[in-house]
Design an enzyme around this catalytic site. Structure first.
Site, PDB file in Angstrom:
ATOM      1  N   LYS A  76       0.859  -1.184   0.000  1.00  0.00           N
ATOM      2  CA  LYS A  76       0.000   0.000   0.000  1.00  0.00           C
ATOM      3  C   LYS A  76       0.894   1.233   0.000  1.00  0.00           C
ATOM      4  O   LYS A  76       1.909   1.252   0.726  1.00  0.00           O
ATOM      5  CB  LYS A  76      -0.901  -0.036   1.248  1.00  0.00           C
ATOM      6  CG  LYS A  76      -1.953   1.063   1.298  1.00  0.00           C
ATOM      7  CD  LYS A  76      -2.868   0.899   2.512  1.00  0.00           C
ATOM      8  CE  LYS A  76      -3.975   1.930   2.548  1.00  0.00           C
ATOM      9  NZ  LYS A  76      -4.906   1.716   3.686  1.00  0.00           N
ATOM     10  N   SER A 151      -9.772   1.767   2.512  1.00  0.00           N
ATOM     11  CA  SER A 151      -8.884   2.522   1.657  1.00  0.00           C
ATOM     12  C   SER A 151      -7.804   1.668   0.979  1.00  0.00           C
ATOM     13  O   SER A 151      -7.144   2.140   0.070  1.00  0.00           O
ATOM     14  CB  SER A 151      -8.182   3.612   2.473  1.00  0.00           C
ATOM     15  OG  SER A 151      -7.373   3.036   3.475  1.00  0.00           O
ATOM     16  N   SER A 175     -10.118  -0.543   6.707  1.00  0.00           N
ATOM     17  CA  SER A 175      -9.527  -0.446   5.370  1.00  0.00           C
ATOM     18  C   SER A 175      -8.835  -1.701   4.841  1.00  0.00           C
ATOM     19  O   SER A 175      -8.411  -1.709   3.683  1.00  0.00           O
ATOM     20  CB  SER A 175      -8.541   0.709   5.316  1.00  0.00           C
ATOM     21  OG  SER A 175      -9.253   1.908   5.168  1.00  0.00           O
TER      22      SER A 175
HETATM   23  N1  GLN Z   1     -13.513   4.065   5.975  1.00  0.00           N
HETATM   24  C1  GLN Z   1     -12.828   4.527   7.121  1.00  0.00           C
HETATM   25  C2  GLN Z   1     -12.443   5.972   6.951  1.00  0.00           C
HETATM   26  O1  GLN Z   1     -12.738   6.514   5.948  1.00  0.00           O
HETATM   27  C3  GLN Z   1     -11.646   3.653   7.415  1.00  0.00           C
HETATM   28  C4  GLN Z   1     -10.403   4.005   6.712  1.00  0.00           C
HETATM   29  C5  GLN Z   1      -9.218   3.172   7.122  1.00  0.00           C
HETATM   30  O2  GLN Z   1      -9.331   2.143   7.779  1.00  0.00           O
HETATM   31  N2  GLN Z   1      -8.040   3.646   6.766  1.00  0.00           N
HETATM   32  O3  GLN Z   1     -11.856   6.560   7.794  1.00  0.00           O
END
Ligand code: GLN
Length: 485
Positions: A76, A151, A175
């Site tokens: 990532k 994400s 994410s």
């Molecule tokens: N969807 C969540 C957010 O937008 C989680 C994102 C994540 O785990 N990095 O913050």
């Protein structure tokens, strides 16, 4: 080759049936062929990858190399990797080349694994659909009209389409698990503190945790074995021995107590997701596990609490992008303040700005007690709910997401709806617990469904064995999108 598990790739590499250069070249070619369809990678650097593969081949030739030696892994794009562009999906870091390796990258490098490239992601890991990337949305390999989740959407799409054997991700509020669910791959978020955050671009430091996405629990076990371990450079990394994740896989589920929270199967859960989840829990029952009802009474408070706490921490973490130290700087400006303003106005996307504003607001004098402090108190209640539940069960099971992957554009104008969809993943982050998602079937329009498995603190070995038992008895995890077969 693209369907081979890490175990199988490792066997072939060590038996010298194939070289690391060949394996890396094969996946680089698949990435190239799929790039316009999926947009899963932000940076690919064939020369660097092949150079690392040549070194791995030499190590394997010497004998005694680690089992991940020579295996290409996608990362990532928020893990700093020395000499690699590390953008975090943001314009503000578009041209940032990391001067050092993150702990996770160091560990994979030390094992002789090869960096396959840097995967696309929501800007600063803020999002659930990968539509917040400065580098454009990632497409879901099962249906390129659909989002891959976020994400870590690039990592998930890369593994699902078999253009990468496995990938790293991070999970601050879901994410890893939610994109794993949306793309039909296996994903693991370890206990907070299990894996060092050193060299990971920070979003919300009390919630961020590195983990992995792969084709199976067995592959995840091999990856966690490399990633886990104490690192003094992250003050929240626990000094605690890691377990034998691979050796412990076959322990089976006889006598396992599976807790199913009564709050999980509500009107929030789409029918086409609920059915495969219940069928999966039934499959565990047939393998000898017992199912008990548990309760997480404060679960409904977790999304509102998270969307105060995560932006609060983000507003502080993102203050460093000031155009002075590194990253984008506006080309034209007046005084220093104007430079800050223009740089940040140009460098951050809409979601990052929204979070900076919310976070600054909830931390400001006069609102701190009403929002930030309140959210911290709720966080404690949520952790307590889990402690109570784990008195009656060994793992908790349910959905990772309330719906299957939706179409690109379908929710982007309604960020609150997108936030609310995180209801099954966020409580686990607030409590600091480990969680997984493994494929367990398909919902409407043949889009994948993920079963979430939540364990108590530090129980990754148990969770991986629970997931492995299911994958020994079913073949959902071996299904792959026809377009990439
Ligand atoms: N969807 C969540 C957010 O937008 C989680 C994102 C994540 O785990 N990095 O913050």
């Amino acid at each position: 080759m693209h369907n081979a598990t890490l175990t199988e790739l490792s066997r072939r590499l060590h038996a010298k049936e194939v070289s690391s250069v060949e394996v890396a070249g094969y996946f680089l070619e698949r990435i190239r062929a799929a790039s316009t369809q999926l947009n899963a990678f932000i940076t690919v650097d064939e020369e660097k990858t092949l150079a690392q593969a040549r070194v791995a081949d030499a190590r394997i030739a010497q004998g005694g190399a680690h089992r991940l030696a020579g295996i290409p892994i996608a990362h990532k794009d928020l893990f700093c990797a020395k000499g690699w562009r590390t953008t975090c999906g943001s314009k503000i870091l578009e041209n940032f080349v990391a001067p050092y390796d993150a702990h996770v990258i160091e560990r994979f490098n030390a094992a002789g694994a090869v960096i396959l490239g840097k995967t696309n992601m929501d800007e600063f890991a803020m999002g659930s659909s990968n539509e917040n990337s400065y580098f454009g949305p990632v497409k879901n390999p099962w249906d390129t009209r659909a989002v891959p989740g976020g994400s870590s959407g690039g990592s998930a799409a890369a593994v699902a389409s078999r253009i990468a054997p496995a990938a790293t991700g991070t999970d601050t509020g879901g994410s890893i698990r939610q994109p794993a669910s949306f793309t039909g791959v296996s994903g693991l978020r370890p206990t907070y503190g299990r894996v060092s955050r050193y060299g990971m671009v920070a979003f919300a430091s009390s919630l961020d945790q590195a983990g992995a996405l792969a084709k199976s629990a067995e592959d995840l076990a091999m990856m966690l074995d490399v990633m886990a371990g104490f690192d003094a450079r992250d003050s929240t990394c626990m000094e605690r021995p890691k377990d034998d994740y691979v050796g412990g896989l076959a322990r089976g589920v006889k006598g396992l107590r599976i807790g199913v929270p009564r709050e999980y199967f509500s009107k929030d859960l789409a029918r086409d997701v609920g059915e495969p989840i219940l069928a999966a829990i039934d499959a565990y029952r047939r393998q000898g596990a017992a199912v008990v009802e548990v309760s997480l009474p404060n679960q409904h408070l977790s999304v509102p609490a998270y969307y105060v706490l995560a932006p609060a921490e983000a507003s502080s973490n993102l203050a460093r992008y000031d155009g002075v130290r590194y990253g984008h700087r506006a080309a034209e400006y007046g005084d220093l303040l104007d430079m800050y303003c223009k740089t940040r106005a140009q460098g951050f996307g809409a979601e990052a700005k929204r979070r900076i504003l919310i976070g600054t607001y909830v931390l400001s004098h006069g609102y701190y007690d009403a929002y930030y402090l309140k959210a911290q108190q709720i966080r404690r209640l949520i952790a307590r709910d889990f402690s109570e539940a784990f008195k009656a069960c060994d793992v908790i099971m349910g959905p990772a997401a309330p719906c299957v992957a939706y179409d690109i554009g379908a929710k982007i104008t309604d960020c609150v709806q997108m936030y609310l969809d995180d209801l099954y993943t966020i409580p686990i982050n607030l409590a600091g617990l480990p969680g997984m998602s493994i494929p367990c079937g398909f919902g409407d329009r043949a889009r994948p469904v993920g079963l979430q498995i939540v364990g108590n603190y530090w129980s990754e070995a148990l969770m991986l064995s629970v997931a492995h038992a299911y994958q020994q008895a079913t073949d959902w995890h071996t299904r792959m999108p026809a377009a990439f077969a």
